[in-house]
Design a protein around this motif. Structure first.
Motif, short mmCIF file in Angstrom:
data_model
loop_
_atom_site.label_atom_id
_atom_site.label_comp_id
_atom_site.label_asym_id
_atom_site.label_seq_id
_atom_site.Cartn_x
_atom_site.Cartn_y
_atom_site.Cartn_z
N ASP A 14 29.56 40.17 49.72
CA ASP A 14 28.64 41.29 49.54
C ASP A 14 27.62 41.18 50.67
O ASP A 14 26.79 40.28 50.68
N MET A 15 27.70 42.08 51.61
CA MET A 15 26.92 41.96 52.85
C MET A 15 25.42 42.10 52.64
O MET A 15 24.63 41.37 53.24
N ILE A 16 24.99 43.04 51.80
CA ILE A 16 23.55 43.28 51.66
C ILE A 16 23.09 43.36 50.20
O ILE A 16 21.98 43.79 49.92
N GLY A 17 23.94 42.93 49.27
CA GLY A 17 23.55 42.92 47.87
C GLY A 17 23.71 44.24 47.16
O GLY A 17 23.15 44.43 46.07
N ASP A 18 24.49 45.15 47.72
CA ASP A 18 24.66 46.47 47.11
C ASP A 18 26.02 46.64 46.41
O ASP A 18 26.37 47.73 45.98
N GLY A 19 26.77 45.54 46.29
CA GLY A 19 28.06 45.61 45.62
C GLY A 19 29.20 46.09 46.50
O GLY A 19 30.31 46.26 46.03
N GLN A 20 28.93 46.30 47.79
CA GLN A 20 29.97 46.68 48.75
C GLN A 20 30.43 45.42 49.48
O GLN A 20 29.63 44.78 50.15
N PHE A 21 31.70 45.10 49.34
CA PHE A 21 32.23 43.85 49.88
C PHE A 21 33.01 44.10 51.16
O PHE A 21 33.71 45.10 51.28
N GLU A 22 32.89 43.14 52.10
CA GLU A 22 33.66 43.19 53.34
C GLU A 22 34.44 41.89 53.50
O GLU A 22 33.93 40.81 53.22
N THR A 23 35.66 42.01 53.98
CA THR A 23 36.50 40.84 54.22
C THR A 23 35.90 40.00 55.33
O THR A 23 35.50 40.53 56.37
N ILE A 24 35.85 38.70 55.12
CA ILE A 24 35.29 37.80 56.14
C ILE A 24 36.25 37.76 57.32
O ILE A 24 37.44 37.49 57.16
N ALA A 25 35.73 38.05 58.49
CA ALA A 25 36.53 38.22 59.70
C ALA A 25 37.20 36.93 60.15
O ALA A 25 36.63 35.85 60.05
N GLY A 26 38.40 37.08 60.65
CA GLY A 26 39.09 36.00 61.34
C GLY A 26 39.82 35.00 60.47
O GLY A 26 40.49 34.12 60.99
N LEU A 27 39.70 35.11 59.14
CA LEU A 27 40.37 34.12 58.30
C LEU A 27 41.89 34.23 58.42
O LEU A 27 42.44 35.32 58.47
N ARG A 28 42.54 33.08 58.49
CA ARG A 28 44.00 33.05 58.56
C ARG A 28 44.60 32.28 57.40
O ARG A 28 45.77 32.43 57.10
N ALA A 29 43.81 31.44 56.76
CA ALA A 29 44.29 30.66 55.62
C ALA A 29 43.18 30.61 54.59
O ALA A 29 42.02 30.38 54.94
N THR A 30 43.51 30.85 53.33
CA THR A 30 42.50 30.86 52.27
C THR A 30 43.04 30.14 51.05
O THR A 30 44.25 30.07 50.83
N ARG A 31 42.10 29.63 50.24
CA ARG A 31 42.47 28.91 49.03
C ARG A 31 41.40 29.12 47.98
O ARG A 31 40.21 29.11 48.28
N LEU A 32 41.82 29.32 46.72
CA LEU A 32 40.94 29.46 45.58
C LEU A 32 41.41 28.47 44.54
O LEU A 32 42.59 28.42 44.22
N SER A 33 40.49 27.65 44.01
CA SER A 33 40.87 26.72 42.95
C SER A 33 39.86 26.77 41.82
O SER A 33 38.67 26.99 42.04
N PHE A 34 40.37 26.61 40.61
CA PHE A 34 39.55 26.58 39.41
C PHE A 34 39.61 25.17 38.82
O PHE A 34 40.65 24.53 38.85
N ASN A 35 38.48 24.73 38.27
CA ASN A 35 38.40 23.39 37.69
C ASN A 35 37.65 23.45 36.37
O ASN A 35 36.76 24.29 36.20
N ALA A 36 37.99 22.55 35.46
CA ALA A 36 37.28 22.43 34.19
C ALA A 36 37.17 20.95 33.86
O ALA A 36 38.18 20.25 33.80
N GLU A 37 35.95 20.50 33.68
CA GLU A 37 35.74 19.12 33.28
C GLU A 37 36.14 18.96 31.82
O GLU A 37 36.06 19.89 31.02
N THR A 38 36.58 17.77 31.49
CA THR A 38 36.94 17.49 30.11
C THR A 38 35.82 16.71 29.43
O THR A 38 35.05 16.00 30.10
N VAL A 39 35.72 16.85 28.12
CA VAL A 39 34.78 16.08 27.32
C VAL A 39 35.61 15.23 26.37
O VAL A 39 36.27 15.76 25.46
#
Length: 137
Positions: A14-39
Motif C-alpha cells: 500500500d503505497m500511501i495508505g489509501d488501500g491501493q496496492f502496487e506490485t513491488i518492482a523487480g521481484l523474481r522469486a517470492t515466498r509466503l509462510s505461515f507459522n503457529a507456535e504450540t502450547v
C-alpha cells in the motif's frame, strides 16, 4: 487446482495508505509462510506419555521474502522508506487461484548485491505485524 505460474505470486504494498496496492518492482522469486507456535500442556496424566497441545493457543505469524532485480522504481523507494522509518503498512500477497493475504508487515531486512558483470539485485524479508485477512479468489 491447476499448475500455477510462479511469476503470478505477487507481493504488493500500500503505497500511501489509501488501500491501493502496487506490485513491488523487480521481484523474481517470492515466498509466503505461515507459522503457529504450540502450547504444550502435557502432564503426568497425559495418555501414554504423549505430548498434548492446547488447541487455538499460541502466537500465529507469517513471513514474506522475495528477491529480484533492483529497478530503483517508486516501490523500491517506498520499501526503503518503510524499512528506515520502521513503518508497518499493509501488504498483499496474491497467490494465484488460491487467494489474497493482506495485513500489516514490517520489513525486517533488505539486502542489495551485485557483481561487476551482472545486474544489481536485492532480497527483502517481512514479518507480520498484526492480524491478517484472507480472501479466496
Amino acid at each position: 487446482m491447476a499448475v500455477q505460474n510462479g511469476k503470478d505470486l505477487l507481493i504488493k504494498v500500500d503505497m500511501i495508505g489509501d488501500g491501493q496496492f502496487e506490485t513491488i518492482a523487480g521481484l523474481r522469486a517470492t515466498r509466503l509462510s505461515f507459522n503457529a507456535e504450540t502450547v504444550d500442556v502435557t502432564s503426568l496424566e497425559s495418555a501414554g506419555g504423549w505430548r498434548e497441545l492446547l488447541g487455538g493457543a499460541g502466537v500465529k505469524s507469517a513471513s514474506i521474502s522475495g528477491s529480484g532485480v533492483f529497478r530503483d522504481a517508486a516501490t523500491d523507494e517506498r520499501a526503503r522508506q518503510i524499512f528506515f522509518d520502521a513503518e508497518m503498512p499493509d501488504f498483499q500477497v496474491v497467490v494465484p487461484d488460491f487467494g489474497v493475504v493482506e495485513g500489516p508487515f514490517q520489513i525486517t531486512a533488505i539486502e542489495y548485491s551485485g557483481s561487476h558483470n551482472g545486474e544489481a539485485s536485492y532480497e527483502m524479508t517481512l514479518a507480520s505485524a498484526g492480524a491478517l485477512t484472507f480472501v479466496a479468489l
